[in-house]
Design an enzyme around this catalytic site. Structure first.
Site, PDB file in Angstrom:
ATOM      1  N   ASN A   8      48.057  40.980  75.489  1.00 39.84           N
ATOM      2  CA  ASN A   8      47.531  42.145  74.766  1.00 39.84           C
ATOM      3  C   ASN A   8      46.196  42.503  75.404  1.00 39.84           C
ATOM      4  OD1 ASN A   8      46.438  43.944  72.956  1.00 39.84           O
ATOM      5  ND2 ASN A   8      46.180  42.450  71.290  1.00 39.84           N
ATOM      6  N   TRP A   9      46.208  43.572  76.187  1.00 47.01           N
ATOM      7  CA  TRP A   9      44.980  43.941  76.924  1.00 47.01           C
ATOM      8  C   TRP A   9      43.952  44.615  76.019  1.00 47.01           C
ATOM      9  CZ3 TRP A   9      45.899  45.959  82.625  1.00 47.01           C
ATOM     10  CH2 TRP A   9      46.428  44.916  83.387  1.00 47.01           C
ATOM     11  N   LYS A  10      44.363  44.997  74.810  1.00 49.55           N
ATOM     12  CA  LYS A  10      43.444  45.711  73.896  1.00 49.55           C
ATOM     13  C   LYS A  10      42.858  46.926  74.639  1.00 49.55           C
ATOM     14  CE  LYS A  10      42.726  41.424  71.471  1.00 49.55           C
ATOM     15  NZ  LYS A  10      41.897  40.638  70.580  1.00 49.55           N
ATOM     16  N   HIS A  91      48.291  44.501  64.230  1.00 47.15           N
ATOM     17  CA  HIS A  91      47.266  43.584  64.753  1.00 47.15           C
ATOM     18  C   HIS A  91      46.071  43.602  63.796  1.00 47.15           C
ATOM     19  CE1 HIS A  91      44.165  41.873  67.285  1.00 47.15           C
ATOM     20  NE2 HIS A  91      45.147  41.353  68.011  1.00 47.15           N
ATOM     21  N   GLU A  93      43.061  43.790  64.316  1.00 47.07           N
ATOM     22  CA  GLU A  93      42.037  44.809  64.644  1.00 47.07           C
ATOM     23  C   GLU A  93      42.452  46.179  64.126  1.00 47.07           C
ATOM     24  OE1 GLU A  93      41.832  43.762  68.802  1.00 47.07           O
ATOM     25  OE2 GLU A  93      40.913  41.856  68.219  1.00 47.07           O
ATOM     26  N   GLU A 161      48.260  35.091  63.934  1.00 48.28           N
ATOM     27  CA  GLU A 161      46.948  35.163  64.569  1.00 48.28           C
ATOM     28  C   GLU A 161      45.855  35.002  63.517  1.00 48.28           C
ATOM     29  OE1 GLU A 161      47.180  37.395  68.547  1.00 48.28           O
ATOM     30  OE2 GLU A 161      46.917  38.898  67.005  1.00 48.28           O
ATOM     31  N   GLY A 167      39.438  35.763  69.848  1.00 49.08           N
ATOM     32  CA  GLY A 167      38.275  36.037  70.693  1.00 49.08           C
ATOM     33  C   GLY A 167      37.076  35.143  70.416  1.00 49.08           C
ATOM     34  N   SER A 206      42.666  32.930  70.862  1.00 51.62           N
ATOM     35  CA  SER A 206      41.983  32.057  71.816  1.00 51.62           C
ATOM     36  C   SER A 206      42.915  31.129  72.592  1.00 51.62           C
ATOM     37  CB  SER A 206      40.880  31.253  71.115  1.00 51.62           C
ATOM     38  OG  SER A 206      39.877  32.126  70.625  1.00 51.62           O
ATOM     39  N   GLY A 227      45.143  37.532  74.244  1.00 51.97           N
ATOM     40  CA  GLY A 227      44.233  38.653  74.451  1.00 51.97           C
ATOM     41  C   GLY A 227      43.429  38.464  75.730  1.00 51.97           C
ATOM     42  N   GLY A 228      42.188  37.999  75.571  1.00 54.16           N
ATOM     43  CA  GLY A 228      41.247  37.890  76.692  1.00 54.16           C
ATOM     44  C   GLY A 228      41.823  37.241  77.941  1.00 54.16           C
TER      45      GLY A 228
HETATM   46  P1  PGA Z   1      42.388  36.404  72.118  1.00 50.22           P
HETATM   47  O1  PGA Z   1      43.132  37.611  71.337  1.00 50.22           O
HETATM   48  O2  PGA Z   1      43.436  35.693  72.916  1.00 50.22           O
HETATM   49  O3  PGA Z   1      41.384  37.107  72.984  1.00 50.22           O
HETATM   50  O4  PGA Z   1      41.773  35.524  71.085  1.00 50.22           O
HETATM   51  C1  PGA Z   1      44.409  37.439  70.811  1.00 50.22           C
HETATM   52  C2  PGA Z   1      44.856  38.710  70.123  1.00 50.22           C
HETATM   53  O5  PGA Z   1      44.041  39.352  69.446  1.00 50.22           O
HETATM   54  O6  PGA Z   1      46.038  39.109  70.234  1.00 50.22           O
END
Ligand code: PGA
Length: 246
Positions: A8-10, A91, A93, A161, A167, A206, A227-228
């Site tokens: 997930n590149w956000k 998600h 967010e 999640e 993050g 994470s 994500g990251g």
């Molecule tokens: P993260 O994000 O791996 O950067 O913690 C995961 C996500 O929000 O899907």
């Protein structure tokens, strides 16, 4: 079903980031899992071109509407048209910054299915809910509210999640992850029947090259939403390669 590692590149990535997808493609070789990359909508069509069928691409959100006067929104059919096979929905967010409710997420899921996309539906408790010992109840309610009937292993995956792990570099213990995944599977089957018994339940929050092997090889974990660490092909490949072939 094979495990799934989804990136997930956000809201990260410009044209230059497509080089990471070239590197990913070169490195995938004999991956023992399914792989998916969800770049921002602006890169989706180009990412699809770069992937050239070696791995699928997906969206990060879609409208609950088919089309119409909804400035700035992207429909499920548009994602599909740009090459997506899948879309991430609900998600944390989106829930947090865009006020998305379970009912809205469920409507988006139906719109995605109608357009021929599969979905990754995200659930997870906040730090405060975790501290208050409410994680199981919160995730139960999110499953009940966000996953419509009709969910099956081919059109749906769930991503657990914990919001406090996204993050932050913090992760639950392996026992906590295994326990929550069993709980989620129970909630799914209780709410939607045996057809959902094989739905993949991914862990997200994470995941990185150092903890991937431990998390991804848990029996209860059917993959990861990353994500990251999905932004750099070298890190993402280490996570993918952490999955042992059966
Ligand atoms: P993260 O994000 O791996 O950067 O913690 C995961 C996500 O929000 O899907």
């Amino acid at each position: 079903m094979r495990k799934l590692v989804a990136g997930n590149w956000k809201m990260h990535g410009l044209g230059g980031s497509l080089a990471e997808l070239q590197a990913l493609k070169r490195g995938l070789g004999t991956a023992a899992c399914d792989v998916l990359v969800c770049p921002p909508a602006s890169l989706l069509a180009r990412a699809y071109g770069v992937a050239a069928g070696e791995f699928p691409v997906g969206g990060q959100d879609c409208s609950q509407h088919q089309s119409g006067a909804f400035t700035g929104d992207v429909s499920a059919a548009m994602l599909k048209d740009a090459g997506a096979t899948t879309v991430i929905l609900g998600h944390s967010e989106r829930r947090q910054y865009h006020g998305e409710t379970d009912a809205l997420v469920a409507d988006k899921v139906k719109a995605a299915w109608a357009a021929g996309l599969s979905v990754i539906i995200c659930v997870g408790e906040t730090d405060a809910q975790h501290e208050a010992g409410r994680a199981h109840m919160v995730c139960h309610d999110q499953i009940r509210g966000s996953v419509p009937s009709g969910a099956s292993p081919t059109n749906t995956a769930i991503a657990y999640e914990p919001v406090w792990a996204i993050g932050t570099g913090k992760t639950p213990t392996m026992a906590e992850i295994a326990n929550m995944h069993s709980h989620l599977r129970h909630c799914l089957v209780e709410a939607l029947g045996e057809d959902t018994a094989g739905v993949r339940i991914l862990y997200g929050g994470s995941v990185n090259p150092s903890n991937a092997a431990e998390i991804l090889n848990l029996f209860e974990v059917d993959g990861a939403l990353v994500g990251g660490a999905s932004l750099k092909a070298s890190d993402f490949l280490k996570i993918i390669m952490a999955i042992k072939p059966f």
